[in-house]
Write an enzyme that holds these catalytic residues in place. Structure first.
Site, PDB file in Angstrom:
ATOM      1  N   CYS A   1     -59.200   6.376   2.892  1.00 44.85           N
ATOM      2  CA  CYS A   1     -58.419   5.206   3.340  1.00 44.85           C
ATOM      3  C   CYS A   1     -59.100   3.879   3.014  1.00 44.85           C
ATOM      4  CB  CYS A   1     -58.180   5.283   4.848  1.00 44.85           C
ATOM      5  SG  CYS A   1     -57.641   6.889   5.402  1.00 44.85           S
TER       6      CYS A   1
ATOM      7  N   HIS B   1     -58.232  -0.395  10.702  1.00 48.15           N
ATOM      8  CA  HIS B   1     -57.570   0.769  10.112  1.00 48.15           C
ATOM      9  C   HIS B   1     -57.029   1.617  11.267  1.00 48.15           C
ATOM     10  CE1 HIS B   1     -56.683   4.384   7.998  1.00 48.15           C
ATOM     11  NE2 HIS B   1     -57.617   5.070   8.632  1.00 48.15           N
TER      12      HIS B   1
ATOM     13  N   GLU C   1     -55.083   7.508  -1.576  1.00 43.74           N
ATOM     14  CA  GLU C   1     -55.684   8.834  -1.333  1.00 43.74           C
ATOM     15  C   GLU C   1     -54.788   9.899  -1.927  1.00 43.74           C
ATOM     16  OE1 GLU C   1     -56.206  12.637   1.002  1.00 43.74           O
ATOM     17  OE2 GLU C   1     -54.433  11.437   0.635  1.00 43.74           O
TER      18      GLU C   1
ATOM     19  N   ASP D   1     -45.845  17.658  25.366  1.00 40.96           N
ATOM     20  CA  ASP D   1     -45.310  16.524  26.125  1.00 40.96           C
ATOM     21  C   ASP D   1     -45.203  15.306  25.185  1.00 40.96           C
ATOM     22  OD1 ASP D   1     -44.828  14.363  27.769  1.00 40.96           O
ATOM     23  OD2 ASP D   1     -46.381  14.879  29.240  1.00 40.96           O
TER      24      ASP D   1
HETATM   25  N1  CAA Z   1     -49.670  12.018  28.231  1.00 42.67           N
HETATM   26  C1  CAA Z   1     -50.507  11.016  27.811  1.00 42.67           C
HETATM   27  N2  CAA Z   1     -51.625  11.228  27.088  1.00 42.67           N
HETATM   28  C2  CAA Z   1     -51.911  12.497  26.730  1.00 42.67           C
HETATM   29  C3  CAA Z   1     -51.098  13.585  27.134  1.00 42.67           C
HETATM   30  C4  CAA Z   1     -49.932  13.302  27.908  1.00 42.67           C
HETATM   31  N3  CAA Z   1     -49.115  14.273  28.315  1.00 42.67           N
HETATM   32  N4  CAA Z   1     -51.636  14.713  26.627  1.00 42.67           N
HETATM   33  C5  CAA Z   1     -52.757  14.358  25.961  1.00 42.67           C
HETATM   34  N5  CAA Z   1     -52.915  13.023  26.015  1.00 42.67           N
HETATM   35  C6  CAA Z   1     -53.970  12.209  25.415  1.00 42.67           C
HETATM   36  C7  CAA Z   1     -55.368  12.808  25.483  1.00 42.67           C
HETATM   37  O1  CAA Z   1     -55.969  12.576  26.754  1.00 42.67           O
HETATM   38  C8  CAA Z   1     -56.045  12.088  24.341  1.00 42.67           C
HETATM   39  O2  CAA Z   1     -56.354  10.776  24.756  1.00 42.67           O
HETATM   40  P1  CAA Z   1     -57.898  10.262  24.687  1.00 42.67           P
HETATM   41  O3  CAA Z   1     -58.332  10.461  23.269  1.00 42.67           O
HETATM   42  O4  CAA Z   1     -57.800   8.827  25.067  1.00 42.67           O
HETATM   43  O5  CAA Z   1     -58.648  11.113  25.628  1.00 42.67           O
HETATM   44  C9  CAA Z   1     -54.937  11.932  23.302  1.00 42.67           C
HETATM   45  O6  CAA Z   1     -53.706  12.160  24.011  1.00 42.67           O
HETATM   46  C10 CAA Z   1     -55.031  12.938  22.178  1.00 42.67           C
HETATM   47  O7  CAA Z   1     -55.149  14.210  22.737  1.00 42.67           O
HETATM   48  P2  CAA Z   1     -56.141  15.294  22.118  1.00 42.67           P
HETATM   49  O8  CAA Z   1     -57.509  14.690  21.957  1.00 42.67           O
HETATM   50  O9  CAA Z   1     -56.023  16.553  22.877  1.00 42.67           O
HETATM   51  O10 CAA Z   1     -55.440  15.452  20.689  1.00 42.67           O
HETATM   52  P3  CAA Z   1     -55.673  16.527  19.568  1.00 42.67           P
HETATM   53  O11 CAA Z   1     -57.038  17.085  19.637  1.00 42.67           O
HETATM   54  O12 CAA Z   1     -54.524  17.455  19.588  1.00 42.67           O
HETATM   55  O13 CAA Z   1     -55.520  15.632  18.248  1.00 42.67           O
HETATM   56  C11 CAA Z   1     -56.601  14.146  16.710  1.00 42.67           C
HETATM   57  C12 CAA Z   1     -56.027  14.313  18.113  1.00 42.67           C
HETATM   58  C13 CAA Z   1     -57.931  14.901  16.606  1.00 42.67           C
HETATM   59  C14 CAA Z   1     -56.832  12.659  16.454  1.00 42.67           C
HETATM   60  C15 CAA Z   1     -55.596  14.707  15.656  1.00 42.67           C
HETATM   61  O14 CAA Z   1     -54.383  14.043  15.748  1.00 42.67           O
HETATM   62  C16 CAA Z   1     -56.102  14.636  14.234  1.00 42.67           C
HETATM   63  O15 CAA Z   1     -56.869  15.475  13.780  1.00 42.67           O
HETATM   64  N6  CAA Z   1     -55.653  13.575  13.447  1.00 42.67           N
HETATM   65  C17 CAA Z   1     -56.050  13.419  12.070  1.00 42.67           C
HETATM   66  C18 CAA Z   1     -57.459  12.822  11.939  1.00 42.67           C
HETATM   67  C19 CAA Z   1     -57.534  11.383  12.350  1.00 42.67           C
HETATM   68  O16 CAA Z   1     -56.553  10.669  12.398  1.00 42.67           O
HETATM   69  N7  CAA Z   1     -58.771  10.913  12.635  1.00 42.67           N
HETATM   70  C20 CAA Z   1     -59.001   9.536  12.973  1.00 42.67           C
HETATM   71  C21 CAA Z   1     -60.303   9.000  12.452  1.00 42.67           C
HETATM   72  S1  CAA Z   1     -60.458   9.365  10.690  1.00 42.67           S
HETATM   73  C22 CAA Z   1     -59.697   8.082   9.883  1.00 42.67           C
HETATM   74  O17 CAA Z   1     -59.446   7.057  10.450  1.00 42.67           O
HETATM   75  C23 CAA Z   1     -59.317   8.299   8.464  1.00 42.67           C
HETATM   76  C24 CAA Z   1     -57.886   8.681   8.408  1.00 42.67           C
HETATM   77  O18 CAA Z   1     -57.018   7.813   8.311  1.00 42.67           O
HETATM   78  C25 CAA Z   1     -57.548  10.103   8.505  1.00 42.67           C
END
Ligand code: CAA
Length: 385
Positions: A113, A235, A81, A31
């Site tokens: 980062c 960040h 990075e 979605d």
């Molecule tokens: N409509 C609206 N919202 C929706 C939705 C929909 N149809 N479907 C899902 N969502 C929401 C979920 O409820 C969730 O929101 P909340 O966190 O508020 O509950 C959000 O969308 C994300 O959904 P998921 O948690 O299911 O997402 P995911 O597990 O597939 O992936 C992630 C999320 C783990 C961040 C992933 O994108 C990822 O691994 N990213 C890379 C790591 C990262 O960015 N980490 C951040 C901290 S580390 C850092 O800051 C250093 C750096 O730069 C990497």
């Protein structure tokens, strides 16, 4: 009395291409609201084959130096990075492209980062030692995760260039900051991998731990209190992370933190995607460009680098002109990117230029510098404008 030292000017750069996250959502059977609302991201910048951190970073620095001049610049610090060589720094490549003098030292810094903030701290120290010197900082990254992974919609690419000086025009950095370091395997990139490995949920909790730890350290060291801070910039690996962070910080402080700054500081990052070392400073530029009411007031800046190091700086925004100009420049740059269909994005994602083969990259970028290819194992760059 301590001399005022801080960021005199700041400029943002990015790539030739952009991927629309609504298209990516359709291609992945997700979605689109998950990316738009759930992660708070609309687009991600993506490099052309003849672009990388050096071309993006040097382009931002060139635009900055066109305003400030290079007089007094004695150090170029390049934070990244996504380094392009294990030994020679991206700073030396950028130094050459920018035509800086042989009397300007150049070095690259790494801690995921966080390295942009390490560069800023180093720059503040250099200027404190000799206020006549200026330091040019470039922070540039291409954030890259595996295709069809949870991290894929949080890719992106951008650069910032900042000039650090005494008596700055833009931002005066307070001398006290809060720091938090912890050894954690939340996100890393082995030397033989072009994409990051990440434990997404752990990375989010490690980010929050670092934020609260850095805040407590700031307070323990006599830093400014929450009542003195008008807005925060964070960040932003994805912009929703900043909203989560601000909520947790507010609960930690037992205080209300207004959401206005979250919207303001996310406008550029929503369209660039993650830019690792550049991300916080992109957020800072967006915040001060959007909020003239911050002039003369303090902002908090939270820097996080997985692995992990967090730092909370505070700074006073100086009444300055030019915010409308930068905001218009950034909008023009973002609108001018060439949209990538998903099949072409996937092809470019897989593209690599191994050092063992002489290659020429296709001419694509419209930026001032390009990565021309590999000759004799060495990366070649050229000016195009
Ligand atoms: N409509 C609206 N919202 C929706 C939705 C929909 N149809 N479907 C899902 N969502 C929401 C979920 O409820 C969730 O929101 P909340 O966190 O508020 O509950 C959000 O969308 C994300 O959904 P998921 O948690 O299911 O997402 P995911 O597990 O597939 O992936 C992630 C999320 C783990 C961040 C992933 O994108 C990822 O691994 N990213 C890379 C790591 C990262 O960015 N980490 C951040 C901290 S580390 C850092 O800051 C250093 C750096 O730069 C990497």
């Amino acid at each position: 009395m301590n001399r005022s030292i801080g960021i005199h000017d700041i400029e943002i750069g990015t790539t030739h291409h952009v991927v629309d996250l609504a298209d990516l959502a359709v291609a992945r059977g997700v979605d689109p609201d998950k990316f738009r609302i759930g992660l708070g991201q609309d687009q991600m910048s993506f490099p052309a084959p003849d672009e990388d951190i050096v071309t993006m970073g040097a382009a931002a620095a060139r635009a900055l130096l066109a305003r400030t001049g290079a007089d007094g610049v004695r150090t170029l610090l390049f934070a990244t990075e996504s380094g392009i060589d294990q030994s020679k720094s991206a700073a030396v490549f950028a130094h050459g492209l920018l035509g800086l003098g042989a009397d300007v030292r150049a070095v690259e810094l790494k801690q995921a980062c966080y390295a942009g903030t390490a560069a800023l701290q180093m720059a503040l120290g250099i200027v404190a030692r000799n206020p006549a010197e200026h330091v040019l900082i470039i922070a540039a990254d291409v954030a890259r995760y595996a295709l069809d992974s949870a991290g894929e919609p949080t890719q992106g690419a951008a650069s910032v260039a900042m000039l650090v000086s005494a008596d700055p025009a833009l931002l005066e950095i307070d001398p006290v900051s809060g720091v938090f370091t912890a050894d954690v395997d939340d996100f890393w990139r082995p030397n033989d991998s072009s994409t990051a490995l990440v434990d997404g949920k752990l990375s989010m909790s490690a980010y929050i731990d670092a934020l609260l730890g850095a805040w407590d350290d700031l307070q323990a060291r006599g830093g400014v209190t929450a009542a003195d801070i008008a807005a925060f910039a964070y960040h932003q690996p994805f912009t929703k992370m900043a909203a989560k962070a601000q909520r947790r910080l507010a609960a930690h402080l037992g205080a209300e933190l207004a959401d206005d700054d979250l919207v303001a500081m996310s406008t550029y990052n929503r369209r660039l995607g993650n830019s690792y070392t550049a991300s916080l400073y992109v957020a800072l530029a967006a915040l001060i460009d959007a909020r003239a009411d911050l002039d003369g007031r303090r902002v908090g800046l939270f820097s996080y680098g997985s692995g992990s190091v967090g730092e909370l700086l505070t700074a006073r925004v100086l009444p300055q002109g030019g915010r409308e100009d930068r905001s218009a420049r950034v909008s023009r740059m973002l609108d001018a990117r060439a949209p990538l269909p998903i099949a072409e994005y996937e092809r470019l994602h897989a593209l690599s230029y191994p050092s063992g083969t002489d290659t020429e990259t296709p001419r694509t970028t419209t930026g001032p510098f390009r990565f021309a290819g590999i000759r004799g194992g060495a990366r070649q760059y050229e000016h195009i404008g």
